[in-house]
Design an enzyme around this catalytic site. Structure first.
Site, PDB file in Angstrom:
ATOM      1  N   SER A   1      18.823   9.104  11.233  1.00  0.00           N
ATOM      2  CA  SER A   1      17.479   8.563  11.470  1.00  0.00           C
ATOM      3  C   SER A   1      16.587   9.569  12.178  1.00  0.00           C
ATOM      4  O   SER A   1      15.419   9.303  12.428  1.00  0.00           O
ATOM      5  CB  SER A   1      17.563   7.278  12.306  1.00  0.00           C
TER       6      SER A   1
ATOM      7  N   GLU B   1     -12.350   0.699   0.365  1.00  0.00           N
ATOM      8  CA  GLU B   1     -11.370   0.245  -0.627  1.00  0.00           C
ATOM      9  C   GLU B   1      -9.944   0.566  -0.183  1.00  0.00           C
ATOM     10  O   GLU B   1      -9.028  -0.255  -0.295  1.00  0.00           O
ATOM     11  CB  GLU B   1     -11.626   0.927  -1.974  1.00  0.00           C
TER      12      GLU B   1
ATOM     13  N   HIS C   1     -18.944 -20.104  -0.161  1.00  0.00           N
ATOM     14  CA  HIS C   1     -18.468 -19.927  -1.554  1.00  0.00           C
ATOM     15  C   HIS C   1     -19.036 -18.647  -2.179  1.00  0.00           C
ATOM     16  O   HIS C   1     -19.204 -18.568  -3.384  1.00  0.00           O
ATOM     17  CB  HIS C   1     -18.810 -21.129  -2.435  1.00  0.00           C
TER      18      HIS C   1
ATOM     19  N   LYS D   1     -22.496   8.388  -9.099  1.00  0.00           N
ATOM     20  CA  LYS D   1     -21.657   7.514  -8.280  1.00  0.00           C
ATOM     21  C   LYS D   1     -21.555   7.926  -6.828  1.00  0.00           C
ATOM     22  O   LYS D   1     -21.468   9.094  -6.493  1.00  0.00           O
ATOM     23  CB  LYS D   1     -20.237   7.465  -8.862  1.00  0.00           C
TER      24      LYS D   1
ATOM     25  N   SER E   1     -17.760  10.608  -8.100  1.00  0.00           N
ATOM     26  CA  SER E   1     -16.894  10.480  -9.268  1.00  0.00           C
ATOM     27  C   SER E   1     -16.829  11.821  -9.973  1.00  0.00           C
ATOM     28  O   SER E   1     -17.809  12.582  -9.999  1.00  0.00           O
ATOM     29  CB  SER E   1     -17.474   9.425 -10.209  1.00  0.00           C
TER      30      SER E   1
HETATM   31  N1  ARG Z   1      19.773   5.334  15.398  1.00  0.00           N
HETATM   32  C1  ARG Z   1      20.247   4.070  15.863  1.00  0.00           C
HETATM   33  C2  ARG Z   1      19.177   2.996  15.643  1.00  0.00           C
HETATM   34  O1  ARG Z   1      18.064   3.338  15.481  1.00  0.00           O
HETATM   35  C3  ARG Z   1      20.581   4.138  17.309  1.00  0.00           C
HETATM   36  C4  ARG Z   1      21.595   3.111  17.761  1.00  0.00           C
HETATM   37  C5  ARG Z   1      22.880   3.392  17.126  1.00  0.00           C
HETATM   38  N2  ARG Z   1      23.923   2.567  17.635  1.00  0.00           N
HETATM   39  C6  ARG Z   1      25.096   2.473  17.056  1.00  0.00           C
HETATM   40  N3  ARG Z   1      25.942   1.690  17.586  1.00  0.00           N
HETATM   41  N4  ARG Z   1      25.392   3.154  15.978  1.00  0.00           N
HETATM   42  O2  ARG Z   1      19.444   1.814  15.630  1.00  0.00           O
END
Ligand code: ARG
Length: 465
Positions: free
Chosen positions: A25, A292, A158, A285, A279
């Site tokens: 992550s 949008e 409306h 345009k 455009s």
């Molecule tokens: N990267 C993990 C998360 O965002 C951190 C916690 C991980 N904990 C674990 N027991 N693997 O949730």
């Protein structure tokens, strides 16, 4: 040779490369680095205070973390995917820098309470940032309303012409929405700033921790009540995403109006060049792309809310890895909300309101029909009867291709003999607006009251909570 995982004691083989990529992550949770470091520094201070960690180790940890903070800010920190997440990247680097003391930092802590803390600190910070931007937007709306107290346009129900309103009143409708968004965020903030640190993996810990101390060090409002709830609760993130969705919904409604108003058939506004695009094929345009896109991006913010609600719905106690899916939607929604609120404030600030087009539009759609009915009520006619008679007048005017005020007095008297020459002043749109003095109405009095209330609120705002 790959580095041994921090949790790798019981493993004899390394992680499959695809698994590593799938489970990491750090690519996005590095956004938490400041909060992770602040949390770790507070944790180390608490451990030292409680005698769990020596003063020397705590001091070394603090210096090491300060250096890591600087390395990250200077862009020289090397993030390593094989170290999985922001927490282990920072901890591993700490141990590289200060040796053994670094290995003691995680005492009495789990990544489960650590990540929950980091995320709460981030959500609290973003909550404040959203509020600050919303206040700027409200201030712009108030400023533009102040300029357009006398500008009138057709108010619709409306999406059909209904009754004249002042542009100030119309703009202030949005100011109140965004003020409510601020108040919703203030409320969510209280529940966000509760520290989960000390919950450890799920059950609490055997070390004599002082969770209230770490919470206070981090400027939080309080401490968790139940360790299992603390590590698995993401209500604060969901509340933030709901607030974000509501903000985007309000913005999107305003965008829709601006898009319609910019269409030459309306021509109520001229978009500032800096906020419009052309455009590639049609030279004439000038497109309202910002409005949008903002309307379109509302969908991705709702998506973030639904994503996290769905992630949460089947989770048993306590921490589950599914929870790692909480951060990307939040970070994406944060970027979208911040940019959208600020761009709307900028665009509204420069928008040209075309009073003459609005005034011309007041002549279409019999916006003064209610005035005629109310006038008849003033002459003693029952409202239902007055409504009916006015309908006849509208039909007559329509058949002749004119407005009510273009009918001759005798024609009007043919419909209702009570009508006198004073009716024509009543049929003026400005008179219609002036007469609406009920609280919260479009008349000058109630609009002044709204302006005063909003200005007092803006002046009273502090971002301290
Ligand atoms: N990267 C993990 C998360 O965002 C951190 C916690 C991980 N904990 C674990 N027991 N693997 O949730």
């Amino acid at each position: 040779m790959a580095e041994k995982k921090m949790w790798g004691g019981r493993f004899s083989k390394g992680t499959d490369a695809d698994v590593e990529r799938y489970t990491q992550s750090v690519e996005y949770d590095k956004a938490l680095y400041e909060h992770d470091i602040a949390g770790s520094r507070a944790h180390a201070r608490m451990l030292a205070k409680q005698g769990v960690l020596s003063r020397e180790d705590a001091a070394r940890i603090d210096e090491g973390l300060a250096q890591i903070l600087k390395e990250i800010q200077d862009g020289v920190f090397v993030w390593r995917v094989e170290r999985e997440d922001v927490h282990m990247n920072i901890e591993a680097r700490l141990t590289e820098l200060i040796g053994d003391a670094g290995r003691r930092l995680h005492t009495g802590r789990s990544r489960n309470d650590q990540v929950a803390l980091d995320f709460r600190l981030l959500a609290g910070e973003r909550n404040r940032a959203w509020r600050e931007r919303l206040r700027v937007l409200v201030a712009v709306l108030v400023e533009r309303a102040e300029e357009h107290k006398e500008t009138l346009l057709p108010g619709c129900t409306h999406f059909q012409p209904a009754q004249p309103v002042s542009l100030a009143h119309h703009l202030l409708a949005y100011a109140w929405m965004f003020k409510r968004d601020v108040s919703r965020l203030e409320d969510a903030f209280k529940r966000t700033m509760i520290s989960p640190l000390g919950a450890a993996a799920l059950a609490g810990t055997t070390y004599p921790l002082d969770p209230a101390f770490t919470a206070a060090e981090l400027g939080m409002n309080g401490v968790f009540d139940n360790s299992m709830d603390a590590v698995s609760d993401r209500d604060f993130a969901l509340e933030a995403l709901f607030c974000a969705s509501m903000i985007m919904m309000h913005l999107s409604r305003l965008c829709e109006e601006l898009i319609v108003w910019a269409n030459p058939a309306f021509g109520f506004v001229a978009l500032p060049d800096g906020y419009a695009t052309g455009s590639s094929i049609m030279p004439q345009k000038k497109n309202p792309d910002v409005a949008e896109l903002m309307r379109g991006k509302t969908g991705r913010v709702y998506g973030a809310l639904v994503t996290l609600l769905t992630v949460m719905k089947g989770l048993p106690m306590a921490y589950n890895r599914d929870l790692q899916e909480d951060k990307e939607p939040f970070l994406d929604a944060d970027r979208t909300v911040c940019a959208s609120v600020s761009l709307m404030a900028g665009m509204l600030g420069e928008l040209v309101f075309r009073k003459e087009r609005m005034a011309a539009a007041l002549r279409n759609g019999f916006l003064n029909a209610t005035e005629l009915a109310d006038y008849l009520v003033g002459k003693g006619v029952a409202f239902r009867e007055a409504h009916h008679l006015t309908g006849h007048a509208v039909a007559l005017a329509e058949s002749r291709g004119v407005n009510l005020e273009d009918l001759r007095l005798e024609e009007l008297q043919g419909i209702c003999p009570e009508i006198g020459a004073d009716v024509f002043a009543v049929l003026e749109p400005a008179a219609a607006v002036r007469r609406r003095q009920t609280p919260g109405g479009t008349g000058p009095g109630p609009v002044e009251e709204q302006l005063a209330a909003l200005k007092a609120w803006l002046a009273s705002c502090t971002v301290s909570n």
